[in-house]
Structure formats: structure tokens, C-alpha cells
Design a protein around this motif. Structure first.
Motif, mmCIF file in Angstrom:
data_model
loop_
_atom_site.group_PDB
_atom_site.id
_atom_site.type_symbol
_atom_site.label_atom_id
_atom_site.label_comp_id
_atom_site.label_asym_id
_atom_site.label_seq_id
_atom_site.Cartn_x
_atom_site.Cartn_y
_atom_site.Cartn_z
ATOM 1 N N VAL A 44 44.136 44.503 45.177
ATOM 2 C CA VAL A 44 42.857 44.515 44.466
ATOM 3 C C VAL A 44 42.663 43.232 43.659
ATOM 4 C CG1 VAL A 44 41.649 45.648 42.554
ATOM 5 C CG2 VAL A 44 42.570 47.023 44.408
ATOM 6 N N GLY A 49 35.628 43.257 44.721
ATOM 7 C CA GLY A 49 35.211 44.642 44.860
ATOM 8 C C GLY A 49 35.822 45.209 46.123
ATOM 9 N N ILE A 50 35.714 46.527 46.308
ATOM 10 C CA ILE A 50 36.298 47.144 47.496
ATOM 11 C C ILE A 50 35.351 48.174 48.100
ATOM 12 C CG2 ILE A 50 38.643 46.787 46.642
ATOM 13 C CD1 ILE A 50 38.873 49.768 46.153
ATOM 14 N N LEU A 84 44.610 51.886 45.948
ATOM 15 C CA LEU A 84 43.550 50.900 45.761
ATOM 16 C C LEU A 84 42.490 51.398 44.783
ATOM 17 C CD1 LEU A 84 43.039 49.588 49.410
ATOM 18 C CD2 LEU A 84 44.031 48.333 47.481
ATOM 19 N N ASP A 87 43.951 51.207 41.325
ATOM 20 C CA ASP A 87 43.989 49.821 40.855
ATOM 21 C C ASP A 87 42.592 49.295 40.540
ATOM 22 O OD1 ASP A 87 46.712 49.789 41.115
ATOM 23 O OD2 ASP A 87 46.749 48.613 42.971
ATOM 24 N N ALA A 88 41.615 49.689 41.351
ATOM 25 C CA ALA A 88 40.243 49.238 41.121
ATOM 26 C C ALA A 88 39.730 49.721 39.765
ATOM 27 C CB ALA A 88 39.326 49.722 42.235
ATOM 28 N N HIS A 91 41.641 47.840 36.951
ATOM 29 C CA HIS A 91 41.245 46.435 36.817
ATOM 30 C C HIS A 91 39.730 46.249 36.841
ATOM 31 C CE1 HIS A 91 45.394 45.096 37.083
ATOM 32 N NE2 HIS A 91 45.566 45.900 38.111
ATOM 33 N N LYS A 93 37.327 46.879 39.025
ATOM 34 C CA LYS A 93 36.698 46.334 40.224
ATOM 35 C C LYS A 93 35.781 47.400 40.816
ATOM 36 C CE LYS A 93 39.109 42.467 40.103
ATOM 37 N NZ LYS A 93 40.002 41.958 41.151
ATOM 38 N N VAL A 95 33.605 49.819 43.357
ATOM 39 C CA VAL A 95 34.008 50.524 44.576
ATOM 40 C C VAL A 95 32.782 51.155 45.239
ATOM 41 C CG1 VAL A 95 35.426 52.386 45.540
ATOM 42 C CG2 VAL A 95 36.239 51.110 43.541
ATOM 43 N N ALA A 192 30.880 52.445 40.639
ATOM 44 C CA ALA A 192 31.432 53.118 41.825
ATOM 45 C C ALA A 192 30.448 54.166 42.315
ATOM 46 C CB ALA A 192 32.782 53.757 41.516
ATOM 47 N N ALA A 219 30.255 43.270 42.012
ATOM 48 C CA ALA A 219 31.426 42.421 42.230
ATOM 49 C C ALA A 219 31.236 41.042 41.606
ATOM 50 C CB ALA A 219 31.711 42.306 43.725
ATOM 51 N N ARG A 222 31.671 41.419 37.915
ATOM 52 C CA ARG A 222 33.095 41.561 37.564
ATOM 53 C C ARG A 222 33.792 40.207 37.590
ATOM 54 N NH1 ARG A 222 37.136 41.023 35.925
ATOM 55 N NH2 ARG A 222 39.043 42.287 35.966
#
Length: 239
Positions: A44, A49-50, A84, A87-88, A91, A93, A95, A192, A219, A222
Motif C-alpha cells: 500500500v 489508492g487501491i 491491504l 493497511d489502507a 495509512h 489510502k 479504497v 472508501a 488518491a 492523499r
């Protein structure tokens, strides 16, 4: 400025055909994509972003469900994606969860799933199609409503599981006509949203493209250490 980088998880079995479609949607939204899968490095910290993509059912071991013998499971992918999402959030990030990914977002945050969703919601029409033949009702005063308005939305459907109990910090943002949860979202940063449908197949529809644009916008925020949800809201007003 460099486009925000989005990590995209896919099935090792079908990702070769799904990832190019995801990457296309992300590019249209102003980002760029990297593919992740079980057995390969995924961090991540290296992305902005994820997206947790669609695929096999999530193992009931993750949320205290019972094993259904007909389910096709991928324990390695389960472990990767749960880590993931954790972790997102840690941190901050953003989603986007798609189908299985929406379910994983919920499970990783402590929620549960209906393993036989259509058995529970018998008023929900069962279908498996990438065509927009299912109607979802968007909840007012939600982030999804800000992005896509509250008009009934026609989407596709490929799932048999669905969200049961919500994970921590989540709310429902859409249901189908039988009451089954079709979208969820976080109340606070990191941004998210989880969608039970597959917007990557509906790239010709403005309301579906807006979902990828929201992720890429979050993203970018961020990356700049700026609040994500206000940035998405401001971008939506401009758009």
C-alpha cells in the motif's frame, strides 16, 4: 503532475482479462494502474489508492460464517486483500471495492456476509450478467448520492453473497428493490466505497465513471496530504 497510482487486485485466474478494463477506467479518471495478485508483491505504501476487484467468494473463516460446499474460495487472495484493506485504513489510502471487493471491505472492518444472499432476500431478482439489468436504489444524503444522484440506477450483477452486518465506520448507500445491500461507504477519511456491481463494464455511463473519478481524486488528495472526502465533494460540484 504525475497521475495518481492505483493498485488493483485481481484473480490470478481471470485477472488477465479484467485488469486492462480496470486500467482503462482508471486512466479515463485521471489515474494509472498497477496489477496485484496473490503470490506477488503488493504494498500500500507504493500507491496512492487501491481497488479490491471481483472474483471468488470470501472464505467464511474471515467472519465466522459456515462453509458452503459449492463455494469456490481463494485463501491466498483473501489474506492479501484483507491485509491491504487494513493497511489502507491505517495509512489513510482511499479504497474502491467492487463486488467481492465490497464484501472484503466490509469483512476487513469487522462486518459479516450473507453467504446465500438471494435465499435471504427473496424479493431480490437473481441474475448473473454484465449488462445493466438490475435496479438499485441510492440512499439520499450519502456520498454515493453526491457522486451519482438519487435516481434509480441500472447496474449489472454477478454476485451470490452480500453484506449482512456492517463493518466499523460504514453505512449503507444503496440497496436493490428487494432490500439487499448493494453499496456501502465509510463515514470518514480515508475515502472508501464498496459496490456490489461491476462499474468497470459500464464505462460508457457517466454515473459509473464518476466512481472511478472519485477514487482517483481521493488518491490525489492523499498524495498531497489533503482531506479526501472534501476533495471528492469539491470535484463533484465542479464536474
Amino acid at each position: 503532475m504525475t497521475r495518481p497510482l492505483i493498485g488493483v487486485t485481481t484473480s490470478n485466474r481471470s485477472g488477465w482479462r479484467i485488469f486492462p478494463l480496470m486500467a482503462f477506467n482508471i486512466w479515463l479518471a485521471g489515474g494509472r494502474a498497477i496489477r496485484w495478485g496473490a503470490g506477488h508483491a503488493a504494498d500500500v505504501a507504493t500507491v496512492d489508492g487501491i481497488i479490491i476487484g471481483g472474483g471468488d467468494d470470501i472464505s467464511p473463516d474471515l467472519y465466522g460464517g459456515r462453509l458452503v460446499t459449492s463455494a469456490r474460495l481463494d485463501p491466498q487472495r483473501d489474506a492479501l486483500e484483507r491485509a491491504l484493506v487494513d493497511d489502507a485504513v491505517t495509512h489513510e489510502k482511499p479504497v474502491l471495492g467492487i463486488c467481492r471487493g465490497s464484501q472484503m471491505l466490509n469483512v476487513a472492518l469487522g462486518g459479516t456476509l450473507h453467504q446465500d444472499a438471494y435465499g435471504v432476500y427473496q424479493g431480490s431478482r437473481f441474475m448473473r450478467t454484465i449488462l445493466p439489468r438490475k435496479t438499485v436504489i441510492i440512499e439520499p444524503r450519502t456520498r454515493l448520492a453526491e457522486l451519482s444522484n438519487t435516481d434509480p440506477m441500472r447496474v449489472n450483477a454477478l454476485h451470490t453473497q452480500a453484506v449482512e452486518q456492517l463493518g466499523d465506520g460504514l453505512r449503507v448507500s444503496a440497496r436493490d428493490e428487494g432490500g439487499m445491500i448493494q453499496a456501502i461507504e465509510r463515514l470518514t477519511d480515508p475515502f472508501a466505497i464498496g459496490l456490489q456491481w461491476h462499474p468497470e463494464h459500464l464505462f460508457y455511463a457517466h454515473r459509473q465513471r464518476s466512481l472511478f473519478r472519485a477514487l482517483v481524486c481521493a488518491a490525489a488528495a492523499r498524495r498531497d496530504n489533503a482531506p479526501q472526502i472534501p476533495a471528492v465533494a469539491a470535484d463533484t460540484r465542479r464536474g
